[in-house]
Design a protein around this motif. Structure first.
Motif, PDB file in Angstrom:
ATOM      1  N   SER A   1       2.108   2.075  -3.363  1.00 49.94           N
ATOM      2  CA  SER A   1       1.082   2.589  -4.279  1.00 49.94           C
ATOM      3  C   SER A   1       0.654   4.011  -3.921  1.00 49.94           C
ATOM      4  O   SER A   1      -0.170   4.602  -4.612  1.00 49.94           O
ATOM      5  CB  SER A   1      -0.136   1.653  -4.302  1.00 49.94           C
ATOM      6  OG  SER A   1      -0.835   1.709  -3.078  1.00 49.94           O
TER       7      SER A   1
ATOM      8  N   HIS B   1      -6.906   2.196   2.472  1.00 49.15           N
ATOM      9  CA  HIS B   1      -6.637   0.844   1.977  1.00 49.15           C
ATOM     10  C   HIS B   1      -6.254  -0.183   3.044  1.00 49.15           C
ATOM     11  O   HIS B   1      -6.079  -1.354   2.718  1.00 49.15           O
ATOM     12  CB  HIS B   1      -5.511   0.909   0.933  1.00 49.15           C
ATOM     13  CG  HIS B   1      -5.904   1.667  -0.290  1.00 49.15           C
ATOM     14  ND1 HIS B   1      -5.698   3.029  -0.421  1.00 49.15           N
ATOM     15  CD2 HIS B   1      -6.505   1.268  -1.424  1.00 49.15           C
ATOM     16  CE1 HIS B   1      -6.148   3.423  -1.593  1.00 49.15           C
ATOM     17  NE2 HIS B   1      -6.657   2.382  -2.225  1.00 49.15           N
TER      18      HIS B   1
ATOM     19  N   CYS C   1      -3.049   5.286   3.079  1.00 50.60           N
ATOM     20  CA  CYS C   1      -3.037   4.053   3.888  1.00 50.60           C
ATOM     21  C   CYS C   1      -4.372   3.854   4.596  1.00 50.60           C
ATOM     22  O   CYS C   1      -4.885   2.732   4.654  1.00 50.60           O
ATOM     23  CB  CYS C   1      -1.906   4.097   4.913  1.00 50.60           C
ATOM     24  SG  CYS C   1      -0.263   3.915   4.200  1.00 50.60           S
TER      25      CYS C   1
ATOM     26  N   VAL D   1       0.844  -1.198   0.000  1.00 53.17           N
ATOM     27  CA  VAL D   1       0.000   0.000   0.000  1.00 53.17           C
ATOM     28  C   VAL D   1       0.880   1.249   0.000  1.00 53.17           C
ATOM     29  O   VAL D   1       0.601   2.210  -0.725  1.00 53.17           O
ATOM     30  CB  VAL D   1      -0.981  -0.006   1.197  1.00 53.17           C
ATOM     31  CG1 VAL D   1      -1.691   1.331   1.344  1.00 53.17           C
ATOM     32  CG2 VAL D   1      -1.996  -1.132   1.022  1.00 53.17           C
TER      33      VAL D   1
END
Length: 99
Positions: free
Chosen positions: A14, A58, A55, A11
């Motif tokens: 990304s 997700h 964060c 995560v």
């Protein structure tokens, strides 16, 4: 590395502006350990607030890093591409908790 740490690292990778990331345990007197993120941006700067917001969107709350350290040099990897976390343990200077 635990699957939980790898999930958090995925995560983090990304998140906007993050080129490389490592998750490390940060000692805590009450909880034993908390989640720390070491972040590197190959181009520009890392917006820690934006990374933590990403964060939160997700990850479960307990997996969201409570500490972050932005480094100016690329994180070390071995010849096979594995992140060498031991080179950061004990050397990272954690700032105040993010939350």
């Amino acid at each position: 590395m635990s699957s939980s740490a790898s999930a958090v690292e995925a995560v983090l990778l990304s998140a906007p502006g993050v080129s490389d990331a490592a998750v490390l345990a940060v000692p805590d007197d009450v909880m034993g350990e908390k989640v720390g993120a070491v972040l590197f941006a190959a181009h520009g700067e890392v917006d820690v607030v934006a990374v933590i917001t990403h964060c939160r969107e997700h990850l479960a709350d307990f997996k969201v890093p409570q500490y972050a350290a932005v480094v100016t040099e690329a994180l070390p990897h071995n010849a096979g591409g594995k992140l060498l976390k031991d080179r950061h343990r004990g050397r990272v200077r954690w700032e105040a908790p993010l939350r």
